[in-house]
Write a protein that holds these residues in place. Structure first.
Motif, PDB file in Angstrom:
ATOM      1  N   ALA A  88      -3.317   4.789   2.023  1.00  0.00           N
ATOM      2  CA  ALA A  88      -2.334   5.542   1.244  1.00  0.00           C
ATOM      3  C   ALA A  88      -1.191   6.039   2.129  1.00  0.00           C
ATOM      4  O   ALA A  88      -0.008   5.978   1.747  1.00  0.00           O
ATOM      5  N   THR A  92       2.694   4.481   2.237  1.00  0.00           N
ATOM      6  CA  THR A  92       3.807   5.409   2.017  1.00  0.00           C
ATOM      7  C   THR A  92       4.813   5.319   3.150  1.00  0.00           C
ATOM      8  O   THR A  92       6.034   5.349   2.914  1.00  0.00           O
ATOM      9  N   VAL A 172      -3.425  12.121  -1.913  1.00  0.00           N
ATOM     10  CA  VAL A 172      -3.059  10.943  -2.712  1.00  0.00           C
ATOM     11  C   VAL A 172      -1.992  11.299  -3.741  1.00  0.00           C
ATOM     12  O   VAL A 172      -1.021  10.551  -3.933  1.00  0.00           O
ATOM     13  N   LEU A 176       1.715   9.786  -3.744  1.00  0.00           N
ATOM     14  CA  LEU A 176       2.172   9.084  -4.941  1.00  0.00           C
ATOM     15  C   LEU A 176       3.539   9.600  -5.371  1.00  0.00           C
ATOM     16  O   LEU A 176       4.432   8.812  -5.738  1.00  0.00           O
ATOM     17  N   PHE A 217      -1.564   2.759  -5.578  1.00  0.00           N
ATOM     18  CA  PHE A 217      -1.948   4.149  -5.812  1.00  0.00           C
ATOM     19  C   PHE A 217      -2.602   4.329  -7.176  1.00  0.00           C
ATOM     20  O   PHE A 217      -3.665   4.945  -7.284  1.00  0.00           O
ATOM     21  N   PHE A 221      -6.245   4.004  -5.388  1.00  0.00           N
ATOM     22  CA  PHE A 221      -6.435   5.271  -4.676  1.00  0.00           C
ATOM     23  C   PHE A 221      -6.647   6.468  -5.589  1.00  0.00           C
ATOM     24  O   PHE A 221      -7.492   7.323  -5.331  1.00  0.00           O
TER      25      PHE A 221
END
Length: 274
Positions: A88, A92, A172, A176, A217, A221
């Motif tokens: 994650a 990102t 997370v 996101l 995501f 995730f």
């Protein structure tokens, strides 16, 4: 539990060659040519560590026995949880790097270098280890049932989500939000640039990266992180299987990010992404 053994076994068969080949190609062909390559090398490493831990899950779910002790069980579990967190974060980072390259190409040049990228990756691994220390202690306390070591299951004495699980869910959700913001900004910038010929192809590739990031995501995730908080055991197992699949889809991210961008350096967008 045999169904979980089948699912994780399929992931090993597919994910091991994909991630081993991806890591080799990233190191041999792309090395340290861009910040994105650095982030992807670390992402591939996190995925490979996950895949290497899955055969133990296959064995346990297939036989229902664990003879390697609490330490080995804890280590394998941390590898699994770290993959979600590391993937994650690195995904990102890739999105933010694209954001800086497209929206702020000149002002971000001093930030977008391999040295800073490796420093950021190093801090990520330190953070993960720091979270693992108290998490491992808490996890290992509940690994005995009827005088036998259990692994990869939630024991009857499990009282609900722990602090690291809340941290993971917050992490997370925060990442996101960052990816949604990055996607919106890049989409707005590319719309301003207009479209013609090869420029259109590159813009599609750029947006494909962000679309894949968001799907990672939403599909892989977020469900498992929220399931840990809700605490429904059956849902947790199902979302854990789903989360493991992310390691089989990350090679698509490498392909669109590196091959498409680095082969088309004759236009403004791809040039800013070097």
């Amino acid at each position: 539990m045999i169904n979980y053994a089948v699912v994780f076994g399929c992931i090993v068969v597919l994910g091991l060659p994909l991630n081993a080949a991806s890591l080799w190609i990233l190191i041999q062909r792309h090395r340290l040519k861009s910040p994105s390559a650095v982030f992807m090398i670390n992402l591939a490493l996190a995925d490979l560590l996950l895949v290497l831990s899955l055969p133990m899950r296959v064995y346990y779910y297939a036989t229902g026995t664990w003879s390697l002790g609490v330490v080995a069980c804890t280590f394998m579990t941390m590898l699994f949880r770290n993959n979600i967190r590391a993937s994650a974060i690195f995904i990102t980072f890739i999105g933010v790097d694209r954001l800086l390259a497209v929206v702020f190409p000149l002002r971000s040049r001093h930030l977008r270098n391999t040295t800073n990228s490796w420093k950021a990756c190093g801090l990520v691994w330190i953070f993960l280890v720091a979270v693992n220390i108290p998490e491992s202690v808490s996890f290992s306390r509940n690994r005995y049932h009827n005088n036998q070591t259990t692994c990869f299951v939630f024991s009857d004495s499990w009282t609900g989500p722990t602090a690291p699980m809340y941290i993971q869910a917050c992490l997370v959700l925060t990442l996101l939000a960052v990816n949604i913001f990055s996607t919106s900004m890049v989409s707005w910038k590319l719309h301003q640039l207009g479209a013609s010929g090869q420029m259109t192809d590159n813009k599609i590739n750029v947006m494909l990266i962000f679309a894949m990031n968001l799907l990672m995501f939403v599909i892989f995730f977020l469900p498992v992180s929220l399931a840990m908080i809700v605490g429904h055991v059956t849902t947790i197992y199902a979302t854990m299987c789903l989360a493991s699949l992310n390691c089989c889809f990350d090679p698509l991210l490498y392909y669109f990010s590196l091959d498409s961008f680095w082969k088309k350096k004759d236009n403004s967008v791809s040039s800013s992404l070097k």
